[in-house]
Design a protein around this motif. Sequence first.
Motif, PDB file in Angstrom:
ATOM      1  N   THR A  49       0.813  -1.211   0.000  1.00  0.00           N
ATOM      2  CA  THR A  49       0.000   0.000   0.000  1.00  0.00           C
ATOM      3  C   THR A  49       0.847   1.262   0.000  1.00  0.00           C
ATOM      4  OG1 THR A  49      -0.061   0.001   2.410  1.00  0.00           O
ATOM      5  CG2 THR A  49      -1.842  -1.143   1.267  1.00  0.00           C
ATOM      6  N   GLY A  50       2.163   1.120   0.167  1.00  0.00           N
ATOM      7  CA  GLY A  50       3.061   2.270   0.198  1.00  0.00           C
ATOM      8  C   GLY A  50       3.436   2.707   1.593  1.00  0.00           C
ATOM      9  N   GLY A  51       2.859   2.095   2.620  1.00  0.00           N
ATOM     10  CA  GLY A  51       3.169   2.465   3.996  1.00  0.00           C
ATOM     11  C   GLY A  51       4.486   1.876   4.475  1.00  0.00           C
ATOM     12  N   ARG A  52       4.944   2.368   5.630  1.00  0.00           N
ATOM     13  CA  ARG A  52       6.186   1.862   6.213  1.00  0.00           C
ATOM     14  C   ARG A  52       5.943   0.550   6.939  1.00  0.00           C
ATOM     15  NH1 ARG A  52       8.240   5.837  10.296  1.00  0.00           N
ATOM     16  NH2 ARG A  52       9.624   4.094  10.690  1.00  0.00           N
ATOM     17  N   ARG A  53       6.987  -0.271   7.022  1.00  0.00           N
ATOM     18  CA  ARG A  53       6.909  -1.503   7.815  1.00  0.00           C
ATOM     19  C   ARG A  53       7.418  -1.211   9.222  1.00  0.00           C
ATOM     20  NH1 ARG A  53       6.045  -6.183   4.774  1.00  0.00           N
ATOM     21  NH2 ARG A  53       6.525  -5.940   2.575  1.00  0.00           N
TER      22      ARG A  53
END
Length: 126
Positions: free
Chosen positions: A14-18
Amino acid sequence: MKRSVENLSTSKITGGRRHPLRTRRKYDMDRFPNEANIGAQVTVTRQVRANHIKTGLKTIDYVNLAMPDAKVKKTKILKVLENATNSDYQRRGVISKGAILETESGKCRVVSRPGQHGVVNAILLK
């Protein structure tokens, strides 16, 4: 030499950080294997989990040999004949559990873990 818990360098689909589920722990660390060879006795001690001390061998020239008559005798190691753990260990003469050694009393098989226990115990082969 630290080993990462999970791959955090890539982003989510989704483009978010891990974000890690947990932080790195002391017991996640790797270390180089302690390989015992033939030579004058040299031991190393290291601190392991829960402040315990572990003694390992770097080099050793004697083995505690269990004889068939239930006696233990300290015998000089002549050479490493075979090592089923690794063919490279056999060529380099590394002593590990299961290695077949040539001693003054005959052939023997190592039953201890020299890099972990700090001693070489063996049983005499027939």
